[in-house]
Design a protein around this motif. Sequence first.
Motif, mmCIF file in Angstrom:
data_model
loop_
_atom_site.group_PDB
_atom_site.id
_atom_site.type_symbol
_atom_site.label_atom_id
_atom_site.label_comp_id
_atom_site.label_asym_id
_atom_site.label_seq_id
_atom_site.Cartn_x
_atom_site.Cartn_y
_atom_site.Cartn_z
ATOM 1 N N ARG A 23 -37.383 -28.829 -5.623
ATOM 2 C CA ARG A 23 -36.984 -28.001 -6.764
ATOM 3 C C ARG A 23 -36.200 -26.806 -6.251
ATOM 4 O O ARG A 23 -36.273 -26.433 -5.091
ATOM 5 N N GLY A 24 -35.452 -26.179 -7.165
ATOM 6 C CA GLY A 24 -34.598 -25.083 -6.778
ATOM 7 C C GLY A 24 -35.118 -23.737 -7.208
ATOM 8 O O GLY A 24 -36.330 -23.529 -7.383
ATOM 9 N N VAL A 25 -34.202 -22.797 -7.389
ATOM 10 C CA VAL A 25 -34.553 -21.430 -7.753
ATOM 11 C C VAL A 25 -34.847 -21.348 -9.247
ATOM 12 O O VAL A 25 -34.542 -22.251 -10.018
ATOM 13 N N GLY A 26 -35.418 -20.216 -9.650
ATOM 14 C CA GLY A 26 -35.686 -19.967 -11.060
ATOM 15 C C GLY A 26 -37.119 -20.291 -11.450
ATOM 16 O O GLY A 26 -37.892 -20.879 -10.691
ATOM 17 N N ARG A 27 -37.473 -19.852 -12.647
ATOM 18 C CA ARG A 27 -38.788 -20.165 -13.216
ATOM 19 C C ARG A 27 -38.611 -20.486 -14.687
ATOM 20 O O ARG A 27 -38.235 -19.608 -15.458
ATOM 21 N N PRO A 28 -38.827 -21.755 -15.071
ATOM 22 C CA PRO A 28 -39.255 -22.864 -14.212
ATOM 23 C C PRO A 28 -38.191 -23.224 -13.181
ATOM 24 O O PRO A 28 -37.007 -22.958 -13.381
ATOM 25 N N ALA A 29 -38.649 -23.836 -12.080
ATOM 26 C CA ALA A 29 -37.731 -24.164 -10.996
ATOM 27 C C ALA A 29 -36.674 -25.147 -11.472
ATOM 28 O O ALA A 29 -36.966 -26.116 -12.179
ATOM 29 N N ALA A 30 -35.438 -24.882 -11.088
ATOM 30 C CA ALA A 30 -34.319 -25.720 -11.513
ATOM 31 C C ALA A 30 -34.369 -27.085 -10.838
ATOM 32 O O ALA A 30 -34.773 -27.214 -9.681
ATOM 33 N N ALA A 31 -33.959 -28.103 -11.579
ATOM 34 C CA ALA A 31 -33.828 -29.442 -11.009
ATOM 35 C C ALA A 31 -32.600 -29.484 -10.109
ATOM 36 O O ALA A 31 -31.523 -29.027 -10.490
ATOM 37 N N VAL A 32 -32.763 -30.019 -8.910
ATOM 38 C CA VAL A 32 -31.693 -30.061 -7.918
ATOM 39 C C VAL A 32 -31.038 -31.436 -7.947
ATOM 40 O O VAL A 32 -31.703 -32.464 -8.124
ATOM 41 N N ARG A 33 -29.722 -31.458 -7.756
ATOM 42 C CA ARG A 33 -28.992 -32.722 -7.775
ATOM 43 C C ARG A 33 -27.877 -32.680 -6.729
ATOM 44 O O ARG A 33 -27.529 -31.620 -6.219
ATOM 45 N N LEU A 34 -27.336 -33.854 -6.444
ATOM 46 C CA LEU A 34 -26.212 -33.976 -5.515
ATOM 47 C C LEU A 34 -24.924 -34.141 -6.309
ATOM 48 O O LEU A 34 -24.879 -34.885 -7.290
ATOM 49 N N VAL A 43 -25.161 -29.781 -2.705
ATOM 50 C CA VAL A 43 -26.515 -29.739 -3.271
ATOM 51 C C VAL A 43 -26.532 -28.590 -4.272
ATOM 52 O O VAL A 43 -26.335 -27.424 -3.902
ATOM 53 N N VAL A 44 -26.756 -28.904 -5.549
ATOM 54 C CA VAL A 44 -26.577 -27.912 -6.603
ATOM 55 C C VAL A 44 -27.698 -27.995 -7.638
ATOM 56 O O VAL A 44 -28.495 -28.934 -7.654
ATOM 57 N N SER A 45 -27.727 -26.991 -8.500
ATOM 58 C CA SER A 45 -28.582 -27.000 -9.686
ATOM 59 C C SER A 45 -27.900 -26.148 -10.741
ATOM 60 O O SER A 45 -26.878 -25.507 -10.478
ATOM 61 N N ASP A 46 -28.454 -26.136 -11.941
ATOM 62 C CA ASP A 46 -28.011 -25.169 -12.934
ATOM 63 C C ASP A 46 -28.405 -23.769 -12.455
ATOM 64 O O ASP A 46 -29.258 -23.614 -11.563
#
Length: 259
Positions: A23-34, A43-46
Amino acid sequence: MDSSRVYVYGIVHAGRSLPPDVRGVGRPAAAVRLLPVGELAAVVSDVPDDLRARRRDLMAHQELLTRLGAGAPVLPMRFGMVAEDAATVRQAVEAAAATHLAALERLRDRTEMNLKATPAQSGIEALVRADAGVRRLLADVRRTPSYEGNVRLGQAVAEGLARRATEAVEEALPRLSALADGFVRGPDVPGCVLNGSFLVPNAAQERFRAEVERYAAGCAERVELRLTGPLPCYSFVPQDGAEPGTPARTSAAHAGVGG
């Protein structure tokens, strides 16, 4: 979450799979994708609506990169790297693809180890024995106590401890560098005479750690060494054209954004 802007964690080879449940940054944790870009992938997320350099997000960012780097090379972005949209990321990664691919190859099977060195406060007695100027100031203060004398003595002691620590570090660097494939000095850290990072082959990690511990034990009267790692290879990412997008214009940008 901002649905158009993209938070960028790093760049990897195409075909990589993400660690399970990452999971990524933020709360709730951001969904990570390629985000595939030719032979590479970002490697990114919203982007969280309130992106800031909170400890939990800094740790989430670093943990993700550490997990990614455990299996294969990754070019890490500093915390707070944001692009306006996915197209901006693709364009930037594609424009610097050759640089990224070369950097990934250099980082393959290697990790970053950070070494900080501080003067040994337990070494004052040894300093007094070795430094005639400090002995003279100490004798003056004992003979004629004064505020000015104490200040001069304190400055001399601090400078002497820092000098001895610096000398000890410079003695150690050639031996440590011989076990690494790269060394860079990082930004000055208050109280430290060295903030340096080594690019260490994975196969040499334990030997490198043991050498630091051996030297620290042998020079305990002059310097204190603190080794941190393995870390994402921030210090060995190319500076020019290596980062997609623009740093977030928030307090996150002051947490060390940059390659």
